[in-house]
Design an enzyme around this catalytic site. Structure first.
Site, PDB file in Angstrom:
ATOM      1  N   ARG A 232      -6.617  -3.480  -6.848  1.00  0.00           N
ATOM      2  CA  ARG A 232      -6.961  -3.290  -5.440  1.00  0.00           C
ATOM      3  C   ARG A 232      -8.117  -4.205  -5.085  1.00  0.00           C
ATOM      4  O   ARG A 232      -9.044  -4.401  -5.877  1.00  0.00           O
ATOM      5  CB  ARG A 232      -7.336  -1.832  -5.150  1.00  0.00           C
ATOM      6  CG  ARG A 232      -6.159  -0.865  -5.164  1.00  0.00           C
ATOM      7  CD  ARG A 232      -5.223  -1.116  -3.968  1.00  0.00           C
ATOM      8  NE  ARG A 232      -4.103  -0.179  -3.914  1.00  0.00           N
ATOM      9  CZ  ARG A 232      -2.918  -0.377  -4.455  1.00  0.00           C
ATOM     10  NH1 ARG A 232      -2.703  -1.504  -5.129  1.00  0.00           N
ATOM     11  NH2 ARG A 232      -1.955   0.505  -4.335  1.00  0.00           N
ATOM     12  N   GLU A 261      -5.949  -6.262   4.187  1.00  0.00           N
ATOM     13  CA  GLU A 261      -4.642  -6.931   4.129  1.00  0.00           C
ATOM     14  C   GLU A 261      -3.814  -6.568   5.355  1.00  0.00           C
ATOM     15  O   GLU A 261      -3.809  -5.393   5.761  1.00  0.00           O
ATOM     16  CB  GLU A 261      -3.907  -6.530   2.843  1.00  0.00           C
ATOM     17  CG  GLU A 261      -4.637  -6.962   1.585  1.00  0.00           C
ATOM     18  CD  GLU A 261      -4.018  -6.406   0.312  1.00  0.00           C
ATOM     19  OE1 GLU A 261      -4.321  -6.922  -0.764  1.00  0.00           O
ATOM     20  OE2 GLU A 261      -3.231  -5.427   0.389  1.00  0.00           O
ATOM     21  N   HIS A 282      -0.573 -10.322  -2.416  1.00  0.00           N
ATOM     22  CA  HIS A 282      -0.197  -8.958  -2.807  1.00  0.00           C
ATOM     23  C   HIS A 282       1.289  -8.872  -3.147  1.00  0.00           C
ATOM     24  O   HIS A 282       2.023  -8.032  -2.628  1.00  0.00           O
ATOM     25  CB  HIS A 282      -0.549  -7.950  -1.707  1.00  0.00           C
ATOM     26  CG  HIS A 282      -0.709  -6.552  -2.235  1.00  0.00           C
ATOM     27  ND1 HIS A 282      -1.640  -5.674  -1.721  1.00  0.00           N
ATOM     28  CD2 HIS A 282      -0.066  -5.876  -3.223  1.00  0.00           C
ATOM     29  CE1 HIS A 282      -1.556  -4.518  -2.367  1.00  0.00           C
ATOM     30  NE2 HIS A 282      -0.606  -4.621  -3.286  1.00  0.00           N
TER      31      HIS A 282
END
Length: 315
Positions: A232, A261, A282
């Site tokens: 994370r 994000e 990601h």
């Protein structure tokens, strides 16, 4: 059952037919906050990856019985409000482990062998102009015999450790930071940082791990260390990492996650131009096989719920 998928785009076009066995499936590629109410009013089951749902939404969806989070983390759902409203919530754990581990070593392998730099150089013609059969402009290093420190030793950390050992690395499991005791088989966090050749982060984002890798922690790492974060974004202070990379305080970093994000244009790692950072959007979790496992896991959760079971129940 009336099933509504609120952010199908996050499922990368993978076949959703397992969900159609339970009733009518309505899919939306994206759902903005102002669109949620109108889309869930008649829903019995909601499938959501990142769309945030809270008590306000539950109040206008009287037929809602189950929320299937299309992920492991459930921080996008107000779990207390869901419980108060009598709505079950499930998640899916472990579906992306092979994909995340593969991505971890893809980032690491690129950085240790400077593949991204050699590939760019070759496109620009440097190999064609070489006086010898190869190019050795950038350093190339083995994973073998490196001290490979793992932060977070759940399923992902354990799977990463197995691959690191297969490469011949010396795996070190870091104890939780600020822990008063060091468990058998682990090393105190600060001691592990001081000797790390490679650090791979696999812990969850919690109040205890937020900004764990800050100026102070990064200063503990040897100058040749490589940091990999596929966990994370908030675990790593992004300005501190950008500064550490720019100042050659550490050798390199591979990062798949950011604190906000989609990425903000002003994020220090987005703005960073050095070639000792590999930044991906990601995607570590998102192999086609992983998303297929995710959909099948959601279907299993629905089956369990309808049969009165508790499979993967969070609420």
């Amino acid at each position: 059952m009336n099933i509504v998928v609120l952010d199908a785009a996050t499922l990368a076009g993978v076949d959703l037919s397992p969900l159609h066995e339970f009733g009518t499936v309505t899919t939306y590629e994206y759902t903005s906050p102002c669109e949620i109410d109108s889309r869930i009013q008649q829903a019995n089951i909601i499938v959501s990856n990142k769309v945030q749902l809270n008590s306000t939404h539950f109040a206008i969806a009287p037929e809602l019985k189950l929320i299937c989070v299309a992920a492991t983390g459930t921080n996008n759902i107000d779990l207390v409000a869901a419980k108060d409203a009598g709505i079950a919530v499930t998640n899916v754990a472990g579906y992306s482990t092979p994909s995340v581990v593969q991505h971890t070593f893809t980032l690491l392998g690129n950085l240790m062998s400077n593949i991204h730099r050699y590939a760019a150089d070759t496109k620009q013609g440097t190999w064609q102009k070489s006086k010898m059969f190869c190019r050795l402009d950038h350093s190339i290093n083995d994973i073998a015999n490196k001290r490979f420190v793992i932060v977070g030793y759940g399923n992902l950390g354990q799977a990463t450790a197995k691959v690191a050992e297969a490469f011949g690395a010396k795996v070190i499991i870091a104890e939780r930071p600020n822990s008063k005791a060091t468990r058998n088989g682990r090393m105190a966090f600060e001691d592990a940082m001081k000797i790390a050749d490679i650090v791979s982060i696999h812990c969850p984002l919690t109040p205890q791990t937020e900004d764990l890798f800050n100026v102070e922690t990064l200063s503990l790492l040897p100058k040749h260390a490589i940091l990999i974060n596929t966990a994370r974004g908030g675990i790593v202070n992004e300005q501190a990492l950008a500064d550490a990379l720019a100042n050659k305080q550490i050798a390199a970093a591979g990062v798949d996650v950011l604190s906000v994000e989609p990425a903000d244009a002003d994020n220090p790692l987005i703005k960073y131009q050095g070639d000792n950072l590999m930044l991906t959007p990601h995607t570590a979790w998102a192999s086609q096989e992983s998303i297929t496992r995710l959909i099948l896991g959601i279907a299993e959760n629905i089956t369990s719920y309808l049969n009165g079971g508790q499979h993967n129940r969070v609420v």
